[in-house]
Motif scaffolding. Sequence first.
Motif, PDB file in Angstrom:
ATOM      1  N   TYR A   1       0.848  -1.187   0.000  1.00 39.29           N
ATOM      2  CA  TYR A   1       0.000   0.000   0.000  1.00 39.29           C
ATOM      3  C   TYR A   1       0.888   1.243   0.000  1.00 39.29           C
ATOM      4  CZ  TYR A   1      -3.994  -3.005   0.850  1.00 39.29           C
ATOM      5  OH  TYR A   1      -4.971  -3.969   0.716  1.00 39.29           O
ATOM      6  N   PRO A   2       0.381   2.358  -0.515  1.00 40.41           N
ATOM      7  CA  PRO A   2       1.214   3.564  -0.617  1.00 40.41           C
ATOM      8  C   PRO A   2       1.921   3.940   0.681  1.00 40.41           C
ATOM      9  CG  PRO A   2      -0.779   3.883  -1.892  1.00 40.41           C
ATOM     10  CD  PRO A   2      -0.931   2.565  -1.175  1.00 40.41           C
ATOM     11  N   ARG A   3       1.263   3.770   1.818  1.00 34.83           N
ATOM     12  CA  ARG A   3       1.877   4.166   3.095  1.00 34.83           C
ATOM     13  C   ARG A   3       3.127   3.351   3.407  1.00 34.83           C
ATOM     14  NH1 ARG A   3      -2.600   1.132   4.334  1.00 34.83           N
ATOM     15  NH2 ARG A   3      -2.240  -0.768   5.601  1.00 34.83           N
ATOM     16  N   GLN A   4       3.289   2.204   2.748  1.00 29.21           N
ATOM     17  CA  GLN A   4       4.441   1.341   2.988  1.00 29.21           C
ATOM     18  C   GLN A   4       5.621   1.677   2.080  1.00 29.21           C
ATOM     19  OE1 GLN A   4       1.990  -2.205   2.274  1.00 29.21           O
ATOM     20  NE2 GLN A   4       2.368  -2.845   4.404  1.00 29.21           N
ATOM     21  N   LEU A   5       5.464   2.698   1.237  1.00 27.49           N
ATOM     22  CA  LEU A   5       6.500   3.077   0.283  1.00 27.49           C
ATOM     23  C   LEU A   5       7.143   4.394   0.674  1.00 27.49           C
ATOM     24  CD1 LEU A   5       4.685   2.360  -3.112  1.00 27.49           C
ATOM     25  CD2 LEU A   5       5.941   0.758  -1.654  1.00 27.49           C
ATOM     26  N   SER A   6       8.374   4.595   0.228  1.00 21.58           N
ATOM     27  CA  SER A   6       9.019   5.898   0.365  1.00 21.58           C
ATOM     28  C   SER A   6       8.379   6.881  -0.606  1.00 21.58           C
ATOM     29  CB  SER A   6      10.513   5.784   0.064  1.00 21.58           C
ATOM     30  OG  SER A   6      10.722   5.540  -1.324  1.00 21.58           O
ATOM     31  N   GLY A   7       8.691   8.171  -0.422  1.00 22.86           N
ATOM     32  CA  GLY A   7       8.155   9.171  -1.337  1.00 22.86           C
ATOM     33  C   GLY A   7       8.603   8.932  -2.770  1.00 22.86           C
ATOM     34  N   GLY A   8       9.868   8.567  -2.968  1.00 24.62           N
ATOM     35  CA  GLY A   8      10.351   8.301  -4.314  1.00 24.62           C
ATOM     36  C   GLY A   8       9.648   7.123  -4.953  1.00 24.62           C
ATOM     37  N   GLN A   9       9.395   6.088  -4.159  1.00 28.47           N
ATOM     38  CA  GLN A   9       8.679   4.929  -4.679  1.00 28.47           C
ATOM     39  C   GLN A   9       7.242   5.299  -5.034  1.00 28.47           C
ATOM     40  OE1 GLN A   9       9.412   2.354  -1.313  1.00 28.47           O
ATOM     41  NE2 GLN A   9      10.962   1.168  -2.421  1.00 28.47           N
ATOM     42  N   GLN A  10       6.601   6.095  -4.190  1.00 27.65           N
ATOM     43  CA  GLN A  10       5.230   6.512  -4.491  1.00 27.65           C
ATOM     44  C   GLN A  10       5.178   7.315  -5.790  1.00 27.65           C
ATOM     45  OE1 GLN A  10       2.587   7.873  -1.243  1.00 27.65           O
ATOM     46  NE2 GLN A  10       4.320   7.492   0.131  1.00 27.65           N
ATOM     47  N   GLN A  11       6.160   8.181  -6.003  1.00 24.23           N
ATOM     48  CA  GLN A  11       6.146   8.973  -7.237  1.00 24.23           C
ATOM     49  C   GLN A  11       6.401   8.090  -8.455  1.00 24.23           C
ATOM     50  OE1 GLN A  11       4.665  11.311  -8.468  1.00 24.23           O
ATOM     51  NE2 GLN A  11       5.797  13.190  -7.974  1.00 24.23           N
ATOM     52  N   ARG A  12       7.211   7.055  -8.300  1.00 24.37           N
ATOM     53  CA  ARG A  12       7.413   6.125  -9.419  1.00 24.37           C
ATOM     54  C   ARG A  12       6.136   5.348  -9.722  1.00 24.37           C
ATOM     55  NH1 ARG A  12      12.221   2.423  -8.287  1.00 24.37           N
ATOM     56  NH2 ARG A  12      12.217   3.177  -6.122  1.00 24.37           N
ATOM     57  N   VAL A  13       5.381   5.013  -8.686  1.00 22.32           N
ATOM     58  CA  VAL A  13       4.077   4.384  -8.916  1.00 22.32           C
ATOM     59  C   VAL A  13       3.157   5.356  -9.658  1.00 22.32           C
ATOM     60  CG1 VAL A  13       1.998   3.459  -7.821  1.00 22.32           C
ATOM     61  CG2 VAL A  13       4.247   2.851  -6.929  1.00 22.32           C
ATOM     62  N   ALA A  14       3.177   6.636  -9.252  1.00 23.60           N
ATOM     63  CA  ALA A  14       2.349   7.644  -9.924  1.00 23.60           C
ATOM     64  C   ALA A  14       2.732   7.775 -11.394  1.00 23.60           C
ATOM     65  CB  ALA A  14       2.486   8.986  -9.211  1.00 23.60           C
ATOM     66  N   ILE A  15       4.015   7.681 -11.692  1.00 24.14           N
ATOM     67  CA  ILE A  15       4.461   7.744 -13.089  1.00 24.14           C
ATOM     68  C   ILE A  15       3.965   6.520 -13.845  1.00 24.14           C
ATOM     69  CG2 ILE A  15       6.486   7.654 -14.593  1.00 24.14           C
ATOM     70  CD1 ILE A  15       7.941   9.373 -12.474  1.00 24.14           C
ATOM     71  N   ALA A  16       4.092   5.336 -13.247  1.00 26.94           N
ATOM     72  CA  ALA A  16       3.590   4.122 -13.902  1.00 26.94           C
ATOM     73  C   ALA A  16       2.097   4.226 -14.159  1.00 26.94           C
ATOM     74  CB  ALA A  16       3.903   2.898 -13.032  1.00 26.94           C
ATOM     75  N   ARG A  17       1.352   4.762 -13.194  1.00 25.56           N
ATOM     76  CA  ARG A  17      -0.098   4.939 -13.361  1.00 25.56           C
ATOM     77  C   ARG A  17      -0.396   5.866 -14.533  1.00 25.56           C
ATOM     78  NH1 ARG A  17      -3.120   7.905  -8.528  1.00 25.56           N
ATOM     79  NH2 ARG A  17      -1.663   9.500  -9.232  1.00 25.56           N
ATOM     80  N   SER A  18       0.376   6.932 -14.683  1.00 20.98           N
ATOM     81  CA  SER A  18       0.136   7.871 -15.777  1.00 20.98           C
ATOM     82  C   SER A  18       0.443   7.255 -17.134  1.00 20.98           C
ATOM     83  CB  SER A  18       0.992   9.130 -15.569  1.00 20.98           C
ATOM     84  OG  SER A  18       0.559   9.842 -14.440  1.00 20.98           O
ATOM     85  N   VAL A  19       1.482   6.439 -17.187  1.00 22.03           N
ATOM     86  CA  VAL A  19       1.852   5.797 -18.456  1.00 22.03           C
ATOM     87  C   VAL A  19       0.883   4.679 -18.813  1.00 22.03           C
ATOM     88  CG1 VAL A  19       3.686   4.498 -19.633  1.00 22.03           C
ATOM     89  CG2 VAL A  19       4.275   6.417 -18.152  1.00 22.03           C
ATOM     90  N   ALA A  20       0.243   4.082 -17.815  1.00 18.33           N
ATOM     91  CA  ALA A  20      -0.606   2.909 -18.036  1.00 18.33           C
ATOM     92  C   ALA A  20      -1.743   3.170 -19.006  1.00 18.33           C
ATOM     93  CB  ALA A  20      -1.165   2.410 -16.703  1.00 18.33           C
ATOM     94  N   VAL A  21      -2.214   4.415 -19.092  1.00 20.22           N
ATOM     95  CA  VAL A  21      -3.337   4.737 -19.974  1.00 20.22           C
ATOM     96  C   VAL A  21      -2.855   5.145 -21.375  1.00 20.22           C
ATOM     97  CG1 VAL A  21      -4.832   5.378 -18.066  1.00 20.22           C
ATOM     98  CG2 VAL A  21      -3.412   7.129 -19.143  1.00 20.22           C
ATOM     99  N   ASP A  22      -1.546   5.013 -21.633  1.00 21.81           N
ATOM    100  CA  ASP A  22      -0.959   5.290 -22.937  1.00 21.81           C
ATOM    101  C   ASP A  22      -1.372   6.661 -23.478  1.00 21.81           C
ATOM    102  OD1 ASP A  22       0.691   4.701 -25.082  1.00 21.81           O
ATOM    103  OD2 ASP A  22      -0.908   3.727 -26.232  1.00 21.81           O
TER     104      ASP A  22
END
Length: 277
Positions: free
Chosen positions: A162-183
């Motif tokens: 879950y997001p709370r278990q990640l560092s800030g950098g990891q959370q932002q990388r997840v946010a980037i993956a989420r943005s790319v996921a919709v192509d």
Amino acid sequence: MIAETSGLIVTPETIDEVPVLEVSDVRKHFGDTTALDGVSLKVYEGEVVAILGPSGSGKSTLVRCIDQLEEIDGGAMLLDGELLGYEEIRGHLRPMTDAGRRGQRRRMSMVFQQFNLFPHWTVLRNVAEAPHTVHGLSAAQAEARARELLERVGLSDKADAYPRQLSGGQQQRVAIARSVAVDPRILLFDEPTSALDPELVDEVLQTMKRLAASGRTMIVVTHELEFARSVADRCVFMADGRVVEDRPAEDFFDDPRSARLRAFLARSGRSSAEAAE
């Protein structure tokens, strides 16, 4: 030949195709404050455009207007030649319906300063949800794509966290993956490292560098000058709600033409003299 008119420095257009994004004479006011004062900009397929400038120059307002999180007060914006936010009805332009705007926004993705992940969803669901529920992929397809993107950003082992278990950098990388996921046709970044501790910045910048190398069309509002110099095709300098310079990255840093940009780079430790050392 580079022309300078009323403080605006631009290079001549040499590309004939329709730009992915065109911003034309866009104006935005917040009460008596002018946030954008006639901003014009074109971004072509596969370009990475970095937007830099002092605080309050209008950088974040510009990308928020492009993503239609803020309504413009004048000018026009076009995505692949289609007017954003307005439609023609019986020969007159009218504001687009909310559904129409949502449809246009699905073709863009924004990575914010704050990560904006859903705290009660796993990392995998945060990335897979929009491709499934908004863009029509099957649940299996969306999950497979999400896992692939998490692997690309180095977080395949965090899919069930879950997001709370990640560092800030990891959370932002997840946010980037989420943005790319919709192509998306274009990726927008609004100071994506500004909320991170200094030791976490590089992991996010490295992820963005890999995205740029893959040919993604990107607009990046950033204060990371070395990143802009090494990754961007063009750099745009804004001040007082206006574009002051819009030039290839190398020329932007090594041969700034405006006094405003020279002063900005000097204050930021990136004067042309330092760049040459």
